[in-house]
Design an enzyme around this catalytic site. Structure first.
Site, short mmCIF file in Angstrom:
data_model
loop_
_atom_site.label_atom_id
_atom_site.label_comp_id
_atom_site.label_asym_id
_atom_site.label_seq_id
_atom_site.Cartn_x
_atom_site.Cartn_y
_atom_site.Cartn_z
N CYS A 47 -1.77 -74.00 77.32
CA CYS A 47 -1.13 -75.32 77.29
C CYS A 47 -0.08 -75.40 76.19
O CYS A 47 -0.07 -74.63 75.24
CB CYS A 47 -2.18 -76.41 77.13
SG CYS A 47 -2.85 -76.52 75.48
N CYS A 81 0.31 -77.63 73.87
CA CYS A 81 -0.15 -77.97 72.52
C CYS A 81 -0.73 -76.75 71.80
O CYS A 81 -0.75 -76.71 70.58
CB CYS A 81 -1.11 -79.15 72.51
SG CYS A 81 -2.67 -78.91 73.34
#
Length: 137
Positions: free
Chosen positions: A46, A48
């Site tokens: 992902c 993040c």
């Protein structure tokens, strides 16, 4: 499961600074059982993880005190190893990315995805360094 060529640079983001990849449940058990402090990073594809988690973990290693052992599992790739690592993180629900600091096999600090997502890498690094200063020699 993600293709190996896709996750290779994401793995290397941590292994290039000294993290050991754990691919089996036995490797996770052995890592957690080690004396001293062990930082476990649950890596992820992902955004993040790329923008905040991995850079924060890397930056945290610039601290005077740091974990004795650095290990990582990759969510969505090393399923059994990730599931085993998450067992040690109970009562926290599974999330990725996430980071857990263990001392002599006991969970002493946890950063869940909601502590990582939307926060700058510097803040994540500071959070980890505070935990290192409290729990690491």
């Amino acid at each position: 499961m993600y293709p190996a060529e896709l996750v290779k640079p994401m793995r290397e983001d941590l292994t290039n600074v000294g993290f050991e990849e754990l691919h089996t449940t036995e490797a996770v058990d052995n890592a957690i059982a080690k004396e001293g402090t062990t930082l476990v990073v649950v890596n992820s594809v992902c955004g993040c993880a790329a923008a905040n988690a991995r850079p924060g973990a890397r930056m945290s290693l610039q601290n005077a005190k740091r974990p004795t052992n650095l290990v990582t599992v990759f969510a969505g790739v090393d399923k059994e190893a990730t599931d085993k690592a998450r067992e040690y993180m109970i009562p926290f629900p599974p999330s990725s990315p996430s980071m857990a600091l263990f001392k002599d096999g006991e969970l002493v600090h946890m950063l869940e995805r909601h502590h990582i997502e939307g926060r700058p890498a510097e803040l994540i690094s500071e959070n980890l360094m505070d935990a290192y200063n409290e729990h690491c020699s």
